[in-house]
Scaffold this active site. Structure first.
Site, short mmCIF file in Angstrom:
data_model
loop_
_atom_site.label_atom_id
_atom_site.label_comp_id
_atom_site.label_asym_id
_atom_site.label_seq_id
_atom_site.Cartn_x
_atom_site.Cartn_y
_atom_site.Cartn_z
NE ARG A 15 48.33 -14.43 -75.09
CZ ARG A 15 49.30 -14.15 -75.95
NH1 ARG A 15 49.20 -13.09 -76.75
NH2 ARG A 15 50.35 -14.90 -76.03
CE LYS A 49 27.50 -21.27 -65.92
NZ LYS A 49 26.60 -22.29 -65.34
CD GLU A 68 16.51 -23.72 -69.26
OE1 GLU A 68 16.58 -23.24 -68.11
OE2 GLU A 68 17.06 -24.80 -69.57
CE LYS A 122 22.24 -17.09 -67.54
NZ LYS A 122 22.48 -18.18 -68.45
CD GLU A 131 26.90 -22.63 -61.63
OE1 GLU A 131 26.75 -22.21 -62.78
OE2 GLU A 131 26.68 -23.80 -61.31
NE ARG A 142 25.77 -18.30 -64.57
CZ ARG A 142 26.38 -17.71 -65.57
NH1 ARG A 142 27.32 -16.82 -65.34
NH2 ARG A 142 26.08 -17.99 -66.83
CG ASN A 176 22.47 -25.50 -62.78
OD1 ASN A 176 22.39 -25.33 -63.99
ND2 ASN A 176 23.57 -25.24 -62.10
CG HIS A 198 19.03 -27.52 -65.41
ND1 HIS A 198 17.90 -26.80 -65.12
CD2 HIS A 198 19.52 -26.99 -66.57
CE1 HIS A 198 17.70 -25.88 -66.06
NE2 HIS A 198 18.68 -25.98 -66.95
CG HIS A 200 22.00 -32.19 -66.81
ND1 HIS A 200 22.64 -31.33 -65.95
CD2 HIS A 200 21.73 -31.46 -67.92
CE1 HIS A 200 22.73 -30.14 -66.51
NE2 HIS A 200 22.18 -30.18 -67.70
CG HIS A 222 18.76 -28.57 -71.94
ND1 HIS A 222 19.46 -29.25 -70.97
CD2 HIS A 222 18.58 -27.32 -71.46
CE1 HIS A 222 19.69 -28.44 -69.96
NE2 HIS A 222 19.17 -27.26 -70.23
P1 NAD Z 1 20.44 -25.35 -80.84
O1 NAD Z 1 21.44 -24.30 -80.89
O2 NAD Z 1 20.87 -26.73 -81.22
O3 NAD Z 1 19.18 -24.92 -81.72
C1 NAD Z 1 18.09 -25.82 -81.85
C2 NAD Z 1 17.76 -26.06 -83.34
O4 NAD Z 1 17.08 -24.92 -83.84
C3 NAD Z 1 18.97 -26.24 -84.24
O5 NAD Z 1 18.68 -27.19 -85.22
C4 NAD Z 1 19.15 -24.86 -84.86
O6 NAD Z 1 19.83 -24.89 -86.09
C5 NAD Z 1 17.72 -24.46 -85.03
N1 NAD Z 1 17.45 -23.01 -85.07
C6 NAD Z 1 18.03 -22.04 -84.34
N2 NAD Z 1 17.41 -20.87 -84.54
C7 NAD Z 1 16.44 -21.10 -85.45
C8 NAD Z 1 15.44 -20.28 -86.03
N3 NAD Z 1 15.28 -19.01 -85.68
N4 NAD Z 1 14.63 -20.85 -86.95
C9 NAD Z 1 14.74 -22.17 -87.26
N5 NAD Z 1 15.63 -23.01 -86.70
C10 NAD Z 1 16.46 -22.47 -85.80
O7 NAD Z 1 19.78 -25.49 -79.39
P2 NAD Z 1 19.45 -24.43 -78.24
O8 NAD Z 1 18.34 -25.06 -77.49
O9 NAD Z 1 19.30 -23.07 -78.77
O10 NAD Z 1 20.77 -24.46 -77.36
C11 NAD Z 1 21.23 -25.64 -76.74
C12 NAD Z 1 22.68 -25.45 -76.41
O11 NAD Z 1 22.82 -24.35 -75.51
C13 NAD Z 1 23.31 -26.64 -75.71
O12 NAD Z 1 24.57 -26.90 -76.30
C14 NAD Z 1 23.50 -26.17 -74.27
O13 NAD Z 1 24.63 -26.77 -73.65
C15 NAD Z 1 23.71 -24.70 -74.47
N6 NAD Z 1 23.36 -23.89 -73.30
C16 NAD Z 1 24.26 -22.99 -72.88
C17 NAD Z 1 23.97 -22.17 -71.81
C18 NAD Z 1 24.94 -21.12 -71.41
O14 NAD Z 1 24.74 -20.49 -70.36
N7 NAD Z 1 25.96 -20.86 -72.20
C19 NAD Z 1 22.73 -22.28 -71.16
C20 NAD Z 1 21.82 -23.21 -71.62
C21 NAD Z 1 22.14 -24.01 -72.70
N1 GLY Z 2 22.31 -21.88 -67.76
C1 GLY Z 2 22.85 -21.74 -66.46
C2 GLY Z 2 23.78 -20.59 -66.30
O1 GLY Z 2 23.96 -19.80 -67.18
O2 GLY Z 2 24.38 -20.48 -65.28
#
Ligand code: NAD
Ligand code: GLY
Length: 368
Positions: A127, A149, A191, A233, A243, A247, A251, A254, A258, A271
């Site tokens: 939990r 998120k 971003e 942020k 949101e 918030r 986007n 986006h 998307h 992305h």
């Molecule tokens: P990712 O986590 O896939 O990382 C990108 C690549 O870089 C991967 O292959 C990873 O292993 C590698 N990597 C990470 N750190 C590294 C480093 N220091 N050195 C070498 N390689 C490294 O992608 P991302 O762009 O970080 O995140 C994308 C994800 O985030 C998506 O799933 C998206 O939905 C999510 N997201 C979430 C939010 C939120 O608010 N929670 C916001 C935006 C995106």
């Molecule tokens: N990445 C959008 C949010 O965190 O709301």
């Protein structure tokens, strides 16, 4: 040597938390120790990031007082395709098998994929347990690690199963960006640029002057850009955690982005690349529909190109395909498309009255 360059706070009353930005933060027992609440820790990372950084985190945990009794290391396969309920199940299996109780702390070390899955594990294990984000991509440092998120994907949709669950701290060690592939760095810059466009004109103009230093990972400008992004942020999250309104402005670009990601198949365009092209489209539409000065289009395209990002969507993607995919956007209400547009640089708002033919015309000319 640890160099703490900035500390910010996400203000959410009793769930407020700090964001630390600096160099060699991973190796600092003091910072981690302050936020590990019990005597158990589970580090969650992936097969790419773990060999690079987990030893430093482990070593830092070794110096925490009073001593941590149990450290588990859960290494996930790399990739968005592993952001699933199966992966989550594997995390629960390991935590239970290794005797983690409600006092455990989960430390996510990786990009947004690791952070989102580990965060959802932390939200749901027994939990809810203490959670620390150690983001290692630029995108996760300026966006996904802040704001709570958490989610995994479902075969019928991205991020469809998750929870709002704030971390207890975010440790941004800018040294980790040195191992990041340049294409991933550029994706994160999309971003960063977004924060300027939607809410911080001085920052946006500053980015035009510093973009090449950011791509060269010059530490002063880099820490500054991360700090400005996170503080933008943090402000939005503090005002609208779930949101209900404000918030949604995060986007910007986006909805178009998307559509590009879905049309091309996830992984083909990163992305951030799709968001870059999407922001160019949203800016053109802002000129037509909101009276944004026209010369802002050329300035943004110049910045996107300098950041190593695309300035238009895929050449073979027609208006019909965009419109079909954009109708699936989470912001569509009663079939009405809601887009984030700019009245001016730094002033975004949700718009739901763009005439269909204006949008179609924009989508037809966008790839040129
Ligand atoms: P990712 O986590 O896939 O990382 C990108 C690549 O870089 C991967 O292959 C990873 O292993 C590698 N990597 C990470 N750190 C590294 C480093 N220091 N050195 C070498 N390689 C490294 O992608 P991302 O762009 O970080 O995140 C994308 C994800 O985030 C998506 O799933 C998206 O939905 C999510 N997201 C979430 C939010 C939120 O608010 N929670 C916001 C935006 C995106
Ligand atoms: N990445 C959008 C949010 O965190 O709301």
């Amino acid at each position: 040597m640890t160099v703490l360059m900035h500390t910010l706070h996400v203000e959410l009353e009793d769930r407020s938390y700090p964001i630390y930005i600096g160099r060699s933060l991973l190796a600092d027992p003091g910072l981690l120790g302050r936020h590990v609440s019990g005597r158990q820790v589970a580090i969650i990372s992936n097969e790419t990031v773990a060999p690079l950084y987990v030893d430093r985190v482990r070593a830092a945990l070794g110096g925490v007082e009073p001593a941590i009794e149990k450290i588990s290391e859960i290494v996930l396969p790399d990739g968005e395709q592993h952001k699933t309920l199966d992966t989550l199940g594997h995390i629960y299996d390991r935590l239970l098998a290794e005797g983690h109780n409600r006092s455990t702390t989960i430390v996510a070390v990786g990009g947004g994929v690791v952070g989102d899955v580990a965060g959802f594990a932390a939200a749901t294990y027994q939990r809810g347990v203490n959670f620390i984000q150690v983001p290692t991509t630029l995108l996760s440092q300026v966006d996904s690690s802040v704001g709570g998120k958490t989610a995994v994907n479902h075969s019928l949709g991205k991020n469809m199963i998750g929870a709002f669950y704030q971390p207890g701290a975010v440790l941004i060690d800018i040294d980790t960006l040195h191992s990041l592939p340049p294409r991933e760095l550029s994706a994160g810059l999309a971003e960063v640029i977004k924060y300027g466009l939607i809410g911080d004109e001085p920052f946006y103009r500053w980015l035009h002057d510093h973009i090449s230093q950011l791509r060269a990972l010059e530490e002063g400008p880099l820490a500054e850009a991360i700090e400005r992004s996170c503080s933008n942020k943090a402000r939005v999250v503090a005002e609208d955690e779930r949101e209900a309104g404000l918030r949604a402005l995060l986007n910007f670009g986006h909805t178009f982005g998307h559509a590009i990601e879905t049309a091309q198949g996830y992984g083909e365009w990163l992305h951030g690349e799709a968001v870059g092209a999407g922001m160019a489209m949203a800016t053109r539409l802002s000129v037509e529909h909101c009276g944004l000065p026209e010369d802002e289009i050329a300035l943004l395209l110049e910045l996107l190109a300098a950041a190593g990002l695309p300035t238009a969507g895929p050449a073979d993607m027609g208006a019909d395909r965009y419109l079909e995919l954009m109708q699936r956007d989470k912001k569509v209400i009663d079939g009405r498309l809601r887009l984030i547009l700019l009245d001016r640089i730094g002033a975004a708002r949700v718009v739901d009255d763009v005439p269909g033919d204006t949008l179609r015309r924009l989508l037809e000319v966008a790839p040129v």
